[in-house]
Scaffold this motif. Structure first.
Motif, PDB file in Angstrom:
ATOM      1  N   GLY A  47       0.947  -1.135   0.056  1.00  0.00           N
ATOM      2  CA  GLY A  47      -0.116   0.050   0.047  1.00  0.00           C
ATOM      3  C   GLY A  47       0.921   1.323   0.094  1.00  0.00           C
ATOM      4  O   GLY A  47       0.725   2.234   0.559  1.00  0.00           O
ATOM      5  N   SER A  50       0.012   6.041  -1.754  1.00  0.00           N
ATOM      6  CA  SER A  50      -0.527   7.106  -1.348  1.00  0.00           C
ATOM      7  C   SER A  50      -0.768   6.935   0.035  1.00  0.00           C
ATOM      8  O   SER A  50      -0.494   5.953   0.815  1.00  0.00           O
ATOM      9  N   GLY A  51      -1.286   8.185   0.855  1.00  0.00           N
ATOM     10  CA  GLY A  51      -1.510   8.095   2.108  1.00  0.00           C
ATOM     11  C   GLY A  51      -0.581   7.719   2.942  1.00  0.00           C
ATOM     12  O   GLY A  51       0.531   8.110   2.892  1.00  0.00           O
ATOM     13  N   TYR A  52      -0.850   7.048   4.001  1.00  0.00           N
ATOM     14  CA  TYR A  52       0.097   6.700   4.920  1.00  0.00           C
ATOM     15  C   TYR A  52       1.192   5.770   4.548  1.00  0.00           C
ATOM     16  O   TYR A  52       2.087   5.680   5.091  1.00  0.00           O
ATOM     17  N   GLY A  53       0.893   5.016   3.701  1.00  0.00           N
ATOM     18  CA  GLY A  53       1.960   3.925   3.041  1.00  0.00           C
ATOM     19  C   GLY A  53       3.103   4.845   2.395  1.00  0.00           C
ATOM     20  O   GLY A  53       4.146   4.655   2.405  1.00  0.00           O
ATOM     21  N   LEU A  54       2.732   5.839   1.527  1.00  0.00           N
ATOM     22  CA  LEU A  54       3.537   6.572   0.816  1.00  0.00           C
ATOM     23  C   LEU A  54       4.505   7.503   1.673  1.00  0.00           C
ATOM     24  O   LEU A  54       5.761   7.559   1.684  1.00  0.00           O
ATOM     25  N   SER A 138      -0.146  -1.138   4.805  1.00  0.00           N
ATOM     26  CA  SER A 138      -1.149   0.007   4.909  1.00  0.00           C
ATOM     27  C   SER A 138      -2.041  -0.420   3.640  1.00  0.00           C
ATOM     28  O   SER A 138      -2.264   0.933   3.056  1.00  0.00           O
TER      29      SER A 138
HETATM   30 NA    NA Z   1      -1.301   3.745   2.292  1.00  0.00          NA
END
Ligand code: NA
Ligand code: NAD
Length: 397
Positions: A47, A50-54, A138
């Motif tokens: 994951g 984007s978001g928390y994974g990125l 994530s």
């Molecule tokens: Na993410």
């Protein structure tokens, strides 16, 4: 072609590839403005786009010099379609990582499949030095095909107690409106746990263990959310809450296993509420986030995605200041959950109306964050400029 934002409720139908570059660059700049830290050297992020994974990937690469493998489900250019935001984020990350001489490998496809696990393990063995030190889980997905029984499960964003009606923000219409969350059937609860629970995380660890690619001291962290009282109905007591409890239960099983075999660790981390592709479509959540931002910014404790993940990694997972609760969960959401913060959010929640919501919440901040996820609303990107899709189509993550 000139790319303009088009929204449908909490969904962005378009995104801007040049803006994605700026989105990633600002997160990298933040990490570079902070001290470097001792962390893992070889990381797998499920994951990652984007978001928390990125944000996690950016912190680890640019803060700790980690080489990273990312797995994500994204789309490139197709005809006149510009592809997905995560696709461009990943390309932007690659470019920046390469400049620093950091290995960044991507697998675009279904993380839930066994093929993906096999491909990643093969790569780790043959081209990534043989072992990984950290796996970040994530994923946010609405659908999962179970690789063992072949059945496709769909998650449902529903209540498990009673029908819930509450206000939310519609970013498309820029209004505050009532949303209703229906009650899930037992089947829907089960399906949501299948998609967003811990089963796939466990399958990843089992496959990596079997493949012999986990290092001594290996750690794994899965991201979760709990949230405060005002969102209990939709979150903690909703179908997602049921899935997240399954994830927590899985973390205990994995922790025992990893401790024994690798002197390793498994954690669930409860993160702060933020606008991401996944959270923007959860009923009630965007309004809560806008009110929360207002309060946290006033108190000087607001964090964006990158600040939140950088603190988790530097102070908790690889630092000496972990905030851990009695259920063994890492709590970088500790500032969001502070009593004074929640009291003020609750007071605003009681006062908020469709007429005053733009004034009493940080609507502008929440909306800007939402737009920026999709590459829009950056003051230094020229959105009237022509974007050459044919040229961009040549790029792959
Ligand atoms: Na993410
Ligand atoms: P996101 O939508 O920004 O990211 C989801 C990632 O999953 C993307 O990289 C996407 O490509 C990938 N993905 C989805 N389906 C996939 C598949 N089948 N195969 C491979 N990759 C796939 O979401 P996010 O908000 O960063 O959520 C990540 C995690 O963080 C979730 O577990 C979420 O519950 C948790 N979290 C989010 C918040 C929040 O406020 N946004 C707060 C706390 C915890």
């Amino acid at each position: 072609m000139v790319i303009k934002p088009r929204l449908k409720g909490g969904l962005a139908l378009t995104n801007h590839p040049i803006g994605a570059k700026e989105f990633v660059k600002r997160q990298i700049d933040y990490v570079k403005s902070q001290d470097k830290y001792e962390g893992p050297k070889k990381v797998l992020i499920i994951g990652s786009s984007s978001g928390y994974g990125l944000a996690t990937r950016i912190s680890l690469a640019f803060g700790a010099g980690a080489e990273t493998i990312g797995v994500a489900f994204e789309k490139g250019v197709e005809g006149k379609r510009v592809g997905s935001a995560g696709w461009w984020n990943t390309i932007a990350f690659n470019e920046a990582a390469e400049k620093e001489g950091l290995v960044s490998k991507n697998f675009i496809g279904d993380a839930f499949s066994m093929e993906m696990k096999d491909d990643v393990i093969k790569f780790i063995k043959e081209e990534f030095g043989g072992k990984i030190d950290l796996l970040i889980y994530s994923l946010a997905s609405g659908v999962r095909t179970d690789p063992i029984d072949g059945i496709t499960y769909r998650s449902a964003l529903k209540s498990t107690t009673k029908e819930i009606t509450g206000p939310t923000i519609n970013f498309e219409k820029e209004t505050m409106e009532e949303t209703t969350m229906g009650v899930a059937t037992p089947e829907e609860i089960k399906s949501t746990v299948k998609v967003m629970g811990g089963e796939d995380w466990k399958l990843w660890i089992e496959a990596l263990d079997k493949g012999g690619v986990l290092s001594e001291g290996f750690k794994t962290v899965a991201y979760s959310y709990l949230g405060p009282k005002v969102t209990y109905g939709i979150y903690k007591e909703g179908t997602i809450g049921a899935a997240k409890r399954d994830l927590e239960h899985t973390s205990d099983i994995l922790n025992d296993f990893l401790k024994e075999k690798y002197n390793g660790e498994a954690y669930v981390s409860l993160s702060k509420a933020l606008m991401t592709r996944a959270s923007a479509v959860i009923p009630i959540f965007p309004l809560y986030a806008a009110l929360l931002y207002k309060v946290m910014k006033e108190k000087g404790i607001h964090e964006g995605t990158i600040e939140q993940k950088h603190r988790l990694l530097t102070q908790m997972v690889y630092g000496n200041n972990p905030v851990i609760d009695e259920e063994r969960r890492l709590r970088p959401d500790n500032w969001e959950m502070r009593e004074d913060v929640q009291e003020e959010v609750e007071a605003l929640w009681d006062k908020v109306t469709p007429e005053n919501f733009k004034q009493i919440s940080d609507y502008a901040g929440a909306r800007a964050e939402f737009m920026q996820l999709n590459g829009f609303d950056f003051d230094n990107v020229d959105y009237d400029a022509d974007v050459d899709l044919d040229e961009l189509a040549k790029l792959v993550p």
